[in-house]
Design a protein around this motif. Sequence first.
Motif, PDB file in Angstrom:
ATOM      1  N   ALA A   1      45.404  28.968  27.098  1.00  0.00           N
ATOM      2  CA  ALA A   1      44.606  30.149  26.769  1.00  0.00           C
ATOM      3  C   ALA A   1      43.222  29.667  26.356  1.00  0.00           C
ATOM      4  CB  ALA A   1      45.243  30.941  25.638  1.00  0.00           C
TER       5      ALA A   1
ATOM      6  N   CYS B   1      36.063  24.769  27.208  1.00  0.00           N
ATOM      7  CA  CYS B   1      35.929  26.087  26.597  1.00  0.00           C
ATOM      8  C   CYS B   1      34.559  26.181  25.935  1.00  0.00           C
ATOM      9  CB  CYS B   1      37.047  26.295  25.577  1.00  0.00           C
ATOM     10  SG  CYS B   1      37.254  28.015  25.093  1.00  0.00           S
TER      11      CYS B   1
ATOM     12  N   CYS C   1      39.534  28.242  37.199  1.00  0.00           N
ATOM     13  CA  CYS C   1      39.233  29.342  36.284  1.00  0.00           C
ATOM     14  C   CYS C   1      37.788  29.219  35.835  1.00  0.00           C
ATOM     15  CB  CYS C   1      40.165  29.296  35.063  1.00  0.00           C
ATOM     16  SG  CYS C   1      39.779  30.527  33.802  1.00  0.00           S
TER      17      CYS C   1
ATOM     18  N   LEU D   1      35.271  31.703  33.392  1.00  0.00           N
ATOM     19  CA  LEU D   1      35.228  32.931  32.601  1.00  0.00           C
ATOM     20  C   LEU D   1      33.882  33.646  32.671  1.00  0.00           C
ATOM     21  CD1 LEU D   1      37.859  31.666  31.497  1.00  0.00           C
ATOM     22  CD2 LEU D   1      37.274  32.625  29.274  1.00  0.00           C
TER      23      LEU D   1
ATOM     24  N   GLN E   1      41.396  34.183  28.189  1.00  0.00           N
ATOM     25  CA  GLN E   1      41.918  34.085  29.557  1.00  0.00           C
ATOM     26  C   GLN E   1      43.085  33.116  29.584  1.00  0.00           C
ATOM     27  OE1 GLN E   1      40.812  35.697  32.546  1.00  0.00           O
ATOM     28  NE2 GLN E   1      42.747  34.834  33.252  1.00  0.00           N
TER      29      GLN E   1
ATOM     30  N   VAL F   1      45.638  30.674  31.743  1.00  0.00           N
ATOM     31  CA  VAL F   1      45.582  29.870  32.965  1.00  0.00           C
ATOM     32  C   VAL F   1      46.823  28.993  33.026  1.00  0.00           C
ATOM     33  CG1 VAL F   1      44.231  28.262  34.346  1.00  0.00           C
ATOM     34  CG2 VAL F   1      43.065  29.745  32.696  1.00  0.00           C
TER      35      VAL F   1
END
Length: 276
Positions: free
Chosen positions: A4, A208, A235, A237, A244, A246
């Motif tokens: 996440a 991230c 992925c 964002l 999100q 994944v």
Amino acid sequence: MRAALFQMTSGIDPAANADAIVDAVSEAKEGGADVLFTPEMAGYLDRDRTRAAQLVTTEGDNIVLTRVREAAAKAGIWVHLGSLACASDREDGRWSNRSFMIEDSGTIRARYDKIHLFDVDLATGGSWRESAVYAPGEDVVAVDTPWARMGLSVCYDLRFPDLYRALSDAGATVLLVPAAFTVPTGDAHWHILLRARAIEAGAFVIACAQTGQHADGRITYGHSLVIDPWGDVICDLGQTSGLQLVDIDMDRVADVRSRVPAIANRRRIAETVTLA
């Protein structure tokens, strides 16, 4: 592994940032995530250093760290806090930009202090000295989790491939790059550098990031990414804050490394260069 990614727009109120991360812990757990990942400076993001000095605390007194550890234990989920500003007892008074890997029991499994600090003189005559406030870390850190050995880094570290070579040499198959990239450097280099690190190491990259307009006036790039060992972005964002999920197939590492055995073919390079 179900990851996440919590793309944040962190502000100057640690308690509000802690609330947001704790809520994300619950949401990630409800979504079946094994690990929640947050950006650099998830707990407090402020370029006003005088104001920040009133709120930056030691690790033991950090409200964000305390609450996230409690939330991780309550939910039974691992959490990677991309980084927090932590005060220390250093004689020079500088802080650490420190990343934390927290187990599902709330125990801190690993800490990493950002090694590479952004010091630059600008063409406009201004300058930025991250090292004036933060002390550089000294240790390269990889941490074992139930899903993979993960290599820790933070933001500007991304530009120094020797760090990621050391991490992949140590067996890391997931490289973590929490960040708060500016928009100009993000546009120019974010995707390129992260894909390169994944390809070089034959490893997943989970990056991230902070995004959007922050309370201190800065704007960050966003585009939290998950990249597979082949260099494919699985992925992205974009620039919207939020969570999100994944799914990551760790078997992909062995598959890619068998096709391009760069790790196995590595040779140690001499530090001395012969000039011809």
